[in-house]
Write an enzyme that holds these catalytic residues in place. Sequence first.
Site, PDB file in Angstrom:
ATOM      1  N   GLU A  48      -5.786 -68.483   4.188  1.00 16.64           N
ATOM      2  CA  GLU A  48      -4.387 -68.102   4.003  1.00 16.64           C
ATOM      3  C   GLU A  48      -4.283 -66.633   3.600  1.00 16.64           C
ATOM      4  OE1 GLU A  48      -0.792 -68.589   0.830  1.00 16.64           O
ATOM      5  OE2 GLU A  48      -2.199 -70.261   0.959  1.00 16.64           O
ATOM      6  N   ARG A 108     -10.450 -64.592  -4.066  1.00 13.66           N
ATOM      7  CA  ARG A 108      -9.838 -65.168  -5.267  1.00 13.66           C
ATOM      8  C   ARG A 108     -10.188 -64.294  -6.461  1.00 13.66           C
ATOM      9  NH1 ARG A 108      -8.017 -70.532  -5.226  1.00 13.66           N
ATOM     10  NH2 ARG A 108      -8.345 -71.610  -3.248  1.00 13.66           N
ATOM     11  N   ARG A 112      -3.580 -64.372 -12.051  1.00 11.38           N
ATOM     12  CA  ARG A 112      -3.757 -65.814 -11.902  1.00 11.38           C
ATOM     13  C   ARG A 112      -5.123 -66.229 -12.455  1.00 11.38           C
ATOM     14  NH1 ARG A 112      -1.348 -66.883  -5.747  1.00 11.38           N
ATOM     15  NH2 ARG A 112       0.629 -65.805  -6.101  1.00 11.38           N
ATOM     16  N   SER A 120       2.384 -66.340   3.036  1.00 12.10           N
ATOM     17  CA  SER A 120       3.190 -67.555   3.163  1.00 12.10           C
ATOM     18  C   SER A 120       4.648 -67.214   2.909  1.00 12.10           C
ATOM     19  CB  SER A 120       2.713 -68.637   2.188  1.00 12.10           C
ATOM     20  OG  SER A 120       2.974 -68.239   0.851  1.00 12.10           O
ATOM     21  N   ARG A 147      -5.965 -59.436  -0.205  1.00  8.49           N
ATOM     22  CA  ARG A 147      -6.732 -60.403   0.574  1.00  8.49           C
ATOM     23  C   ARG A 147      -6.750 -60.051   2.068  1.00  8.49           C
ATOM     24  NH1 ARG A 147      -5.970 -66.907  -0.019  1.00  8.49           N
ATOM     25  NH2 ARG A 147      -6.807 -66.451  -2.086  1.00  8.49           N
TER      26      ARG A 147
END
Length: 225
Positions: free
Chosen positions: A150, A78, A63, A153, A189
């Site tokens: 987060e 990130r 990403r 999800s 993460r």
Amino acid sequence: MRPETMAGTGFLGKHAEEIYYLERDDMYLVGTSEVALAGYHADEIIDLTDGPKRYAGWSACYRREAGSAGRDTRGIIRVHQFHKVEMFSYAHAEDAAAEHERFLSIEEEMLTALELPYRVIDTAAGDLGSSAARKFDCEAWLPSQERWMEVTSTSNCTTYQARRLNIRERVEKGTTAVATINGTIGTTRWLVALLENHQQADGSVYVPAILRPYLGGVEYLQPVA
């Protein structure tokens, strides 16, 4: 992945700037194995008479993190490349909500087993991507930043992806689109939340019981002098 699969899963919409495109090959680097799993049965009629067809994918993910404006760019919150395990399910449209809740329960079970403080966010409609009809975010507490982050999800995409990828099941009168549901089961993460919440005053890190068999039975990771 091919452009038609990326478009069919809804990843070439408002977040397209986060995706790495290989112009010479006309291919994309995936940001989640959801894309590959969704495209696995493209242009097929699948059999769901025995219940949802469930998969798990383990892949490298890429990403750009475009638009992050420097937030969390140090460390491993990130990053441009990471690994992730993704759950994915094809289900009858009327069973999609129940399958979505099942994925959430798996994610919560993992967070509980890792003894992490967390909360669940029922994402507002305006914050959903183009493919998801409903999304739950699980956020773990970060003591160093005094905020929630987060970590996983799960999304119910109903028939959005299947209609675009032509994935159907047989019904009494012809065929109909199936529903697709996805959910993250683990990423790098998670290490941030584990280390921050389980670090002790002496610098050691408490190891939750569920992880000990994979770490030689140790209860604490000791700092190296």
